[in-house]
Write an enzyme that holds these catalytic residues in place. Structure first.
Site, PDB file in Angstrom:
ATOM      1  N   ILE A 146       5.437  -2.640  10.944  1.00 24.35           N
ATOM      2  CA  ILE A 146       4.965  -1.242  11.175  1.00 24.35           C
ATOM      3  C   ILE A 146       3.428  -1.143  11.436  1.00 24.35           C
ATOM      4  CG2 ILE A 146       4.579   0.903   9.703  1.00 24.35           C
ATOM      5  CD1 ILE A 146       7.135  -0.008   8.109  1.00 24.35           C
ATOM      6  N   HIS A 187       2.686   3.047  21.134  1.00 21.70           N
ATOM      7  CA  HIS A 187       2.819   3.935  19.878  1.00 21.70           C
ATOM      8  C   HIS A 187       1.036   4.218  19.892  1.00 21.70           C
ATOM      9  CE1 HIS A 187       3.051   5.704  15.984  1.00 21.70           C
ATOM     10  NE2 HIS A 187       2.637   4.966  15.270  1.00 21.70           N
ATOM     11  N   ARG A 227      -6.586   3.247  16.882  1.00 26.70           N
ATOM     12  CA  ARG A 227      -5.894   2.458  16.481  1.00 26.70           C
ATOM     13  C   ARG A 227      -6.099   0.906  17.090  1.00 26.70           C
ATOM     14  NH1 ARG A 227      -1.677   6.458  17.604  1.00 26.70           N
ATOM     15  NH2 ARG A 227      -0.633   6.886  15.733  1.00 26.70           N
ATOM     16  N   GLY A 247       0.745  -1.287   0.169  1.00 26.81           N
ATOM     17  CA  GLY A 247       0.014   0.017   0.192  1.00 26.81           C
ATOM     18  C   GLY A 247       0.930   1.110  -0.144  1.00 26.81           C
ATOM     19  N   ARG A 283      -5.907   3.783   9.394  1.00 24.17           N
ATOM     20  CA  ARG A 283      -7.009   4.477  10.032  1.00 24.17           C
ATOM     21  C   ARG A 283      -7.557   5.436   8.967  1.00 24.17           C
ATOM     22  NH1 ARG A 283      -4.116   8.068  14.554  1.00 24.17           N
ATOM     23  NH2 ARG A 283      -6.170   8.223  15.956  1.00 24.17           N
TER      24      ARG A 283
HETATM   25  N1  APR Z   1      -1.346  -9.664   3.476  1.00 22.52           N
HETATM   26  C1  APR Z   1      -0.503  -8.710   2.830  1.00 22.52           C
HETATM   27  N2  APR Z   1      -1.158  -7.451   2.592  1.00 22.52           N
HETATM   28  C2  APR Z   1      -2.239  -7.310   2.908  1.00 22.52           C
HETATM   29  C3  APR Z   1      -2.957  -8.284   3.728  1.00 22.52           C
HETATM   30  C4  APR Z   1      -2.724  -9.405   3.932  1.00 22.52           C
HETATM   31  N3  APR Z   1      -3.247 -10.354   4.473  1.00 22.52           N
HETATM   32  N4  APR Z   1      -4.278  -7.599   4.001  1.00 22.52           N
HETATM   33  C5  APR Z   1      -4.271  -6.367   3.625  1.00 22.52           C
HETATM   34  N5  APR Z   1      -2.979  -6.126   3.163  1.00 22.52           N
HETATM   35  C6  APR Z   1      -2.470  -4.911   2.365  1.00 22.52           C
HETATM   36  C7  APR Z   1      -3.451  -4.096   1.898  1.00 22.52           C
HETATM   37  O1  APR Z   1      -3.982  -4.560   0.437  1.00 22.52           O
HETATM   38  C8  APR Z   1      -3.011  -2.689   1.428  1.00 22.52           C
HETATM   39  O2  APR Z   1      -2.482  -2.811   0.297  1.00 22.52           O
HETATM   40  O3  APR Z   1      -1.833  -4.291   3.145  1.00 22.52           O
HETATM   41  C9  APR Z   1      -1.804  -2.766   2.603  1.00 22.52           C
HETATM   42  C10 APR Z   1      -1.729  -1.780   3.537  1.00 22.52           C
HETATM   43  O4  APR Z   1      -1.597  -0.758   3.000  1.00 22.52           O
HETATM   44  P1  APR Z   1      -2.510   0.695   3.091  1.00 22.52           P
HETATM   45  O5  APR Z   1      -3.832   0.381   3.194  1.00 22.52           O
HETATM   46  O6  APR Z   1      -2.081   1.633   2.051  1.00 22.52           O
HETATM   47  O7  APR Z   1      -2.141   1.337   4.159  1.00 22.52           O
HETATM   48  P2  APR Z   1      -0.476   1.840   4.732  1.00 22.52           P
HETATM   49  O8  APR Z   1      -0.590   3.499   4.701  1.00 22.52           O
HETATM   50  O9  APR Z   1       0.676   1.555   4.036  1.00 22.52           O
HETATM   51  O10 APR Z   1       0.003   1.555   6.229  1.00 22.52           O
HETATM   52  C11 APR Z   1       0.081   0.067   6.400  1.00 22.52           C
HETATM   53  O11 APR Z   1       1.118   0.744   8.596  1.00 22.52           O
HETATM   54  O12 APR Z   1       0.994   2.704   9.959  1.00 22.52           O
HETATM   55  C12 APR Z   1       0.352   1.492   9.693  1.00 22.52           C
HETATM   56  O13 APR Z   1      -1.883   1.986  10.250  1.00 22.52           O
HETATM   57  C13 APR Z   1      -1.196   1.730   9.375  1.00 22.52           C
HETATM   58  O14 APR Z   1      -1.623  -0.475   9.603  1.00 22.52           O
HETATM   59  C14 APR Z   1      -1.435   0.301   8.668  1.00 22.52           C
HETATM   60  C15 APR Z   1      -0.243  -0.061   8.164  1.00 22.52           C
END
Ligand code: APR
Length: 335
Positions: free
Chosen positions: A141, A198, A111, A11, A100
């Site tokens: 993370i 955190h 969170r 992501g 979030r």
């Molecule tokens: N396995 C791998 N990836 C997954 C899974 C899984 N089972 N389920 C969801 N994902 C992927 C989602 O498809 C998404 O692309 O995890 C990615 C998370 O990316 P974003 O939604 O863009 O979030 P991001 O801003 O990258 O934050 C990731 O870090 O700071 C923390 O709160 C935030 O928990 C979140 C994480």
């Protein structure tokens, strides 16, 4: 340079990580996995077939690879919807989860509220690490940070030196930035540490905050420092509120890379890291942010720093908050 680093979740944070890992040439191979976009079972079958062929991970990796000639990077990028791509990773950085996001009424979930859904995701991530790269160094993370790291530990039982949560580096960077702004000095001059969980209970440690080696109080009045520390505790939410989608993604990725580089280059760097405490700071069997020496073996030594009575009290309260979430994790893991 490592042989292979895996990024779990492609992501916002995952994208910056892959780009920076390639730019900094931290591994010969960088592999990213993400199951998105998710297929909606209620969609017509033709639409489902189209979505199944898509891949956020592959799209991002290809985009970054096509930019590689422009930054002179020969790092091999691999990407997949599946976890197999993690085979043989020396290090994995876990960003998998749901960030979030604003609810329909404009409020934001805490969170901790994200716990239930992210716990399931973390279970899948743990299974994947066990299967494909059981010896990898793990930097996590995903939020809620302390609870997800605890879950990975419970599911994987890896040595505590190999499991690091990224939170303190980011919270400390935010504190450093605000202090630098207020004092009108370079961010490079500001050293600071934020300990604890955190979340809103994190503890910016004023007694350790220095500007070019001088106590921060010589530059900034106590009431302004109070305001800065309060802003630090709420800094994640401030970005979320401004973005209107997801959460901070550049600074968290850079923070994880700071930890990765400390390991890859065996820097023995002291960083605030979420790690398993077994009596240090009066905390047992919980993952809480404390200063530690980070080198090629991961967490090489936890540093017990002298805190003021107020800071000690703050850290104890923060550890209590982490414990509350972890008890919830224990309950959910049993069901
Ligand atoms: N396995 C791998 N990836 C997954 C899974 C899984 N089972 N389920 C969801 N994902 C992927 C989602 O498809 C998404 O692309 O995890 C990615 C998370 O990316 P974003 O939604 O863009 O979030 P991001 O801003 O990258 O934050 C990731 O870090 O700071 C923390 O709160 C935030 O928990 C979140 C994480």
């Amino acid at each position: 340079m490592l042989d292979k680093i895996g990024v779990i979740g492609g992501g916002f944070i995952g994208g910056v990580l892959v780009q920076e890992l390639a730019r900094r040439r931290l591994a010969r191979v960088v592999a990213v996995t993400d199951p998105a976009p998710f297929v909606n079972p209620n969609d017509p079958s033709e639409k489902q077939a189209v979505v199944r062929k898509q891949s956020v991970a592959q799209g991002k990796a290809l985009d970054i690879a096509e930019g590689a000639p422009l930054i002179g990077s020969d790092v091999v990028l691999q990407a997949s919807r599946d976890y197999d791509i993690l085979d043989g990773c020396d290090m994995v950085i876990n960003t998998a989860g749901v960030p979030r996001k604003a609810r329909a009424d404009g409020t934001f979930p805490s969170r901790e509220e994200l716990l239930a859904i992210n716990l399931k995701v973390t279970g899948e991530v743990a299974d994947a690490i066990r299967k494909h790269c059981p010896r990898a160094m793990i930097i996590s993370i995903a939020n809620p940070l302390d609870a997800i790291v605890y879950t990975l530990y419970k599911r994987l039982g890896v040595p505590k030196s190999r499991l690091l949560g990224m939170a303190g580096v980011l919270d400390s960077a935010r504190y450093r930035y605000f202090v630098a702004q207020e004092a009108g000095v370079s961010v490079e001059n500001v050293e600071a540490m934020v300990l604890g969980g955190h979340g809103d209970t994190m503890v910016p440690v004023r007694s350790c905050c220095r500007i070019a080696g001088m106590p921060v109080e010589s530059f900034i009045a106590p009431d302004r420092l109070d305001a800065i520390e309060d802003r630090t505790r709420k800094a994640g939410g401030e970005v979320v509120g401004l973005l209107g989608f997801g959460s901070a993604f550049v600074s968290p990725a850079l923070s994880a890379l700071e930890m990765a580089e400390a390991i890859i280059y065996d820097k023995k760097k002291i960083l605030a890291v979420c790690c398993l405490l077994q009596g240090e700071y009066g905390v047992r069997d919980l993952f809480v942010g404390v200063p530690a020496i980070i080198g090629k073996n991961g967490i090489e030594r936890i540093i017990e720093v002298d805190l003021t009575a107020q800071e000690k009290n703050g850290l104890a309260l923060s550890a209590d908050a982490v414990q509350k979430t972890c008890r919830e994790v224990d309950k959910l893991l049993r069901t």
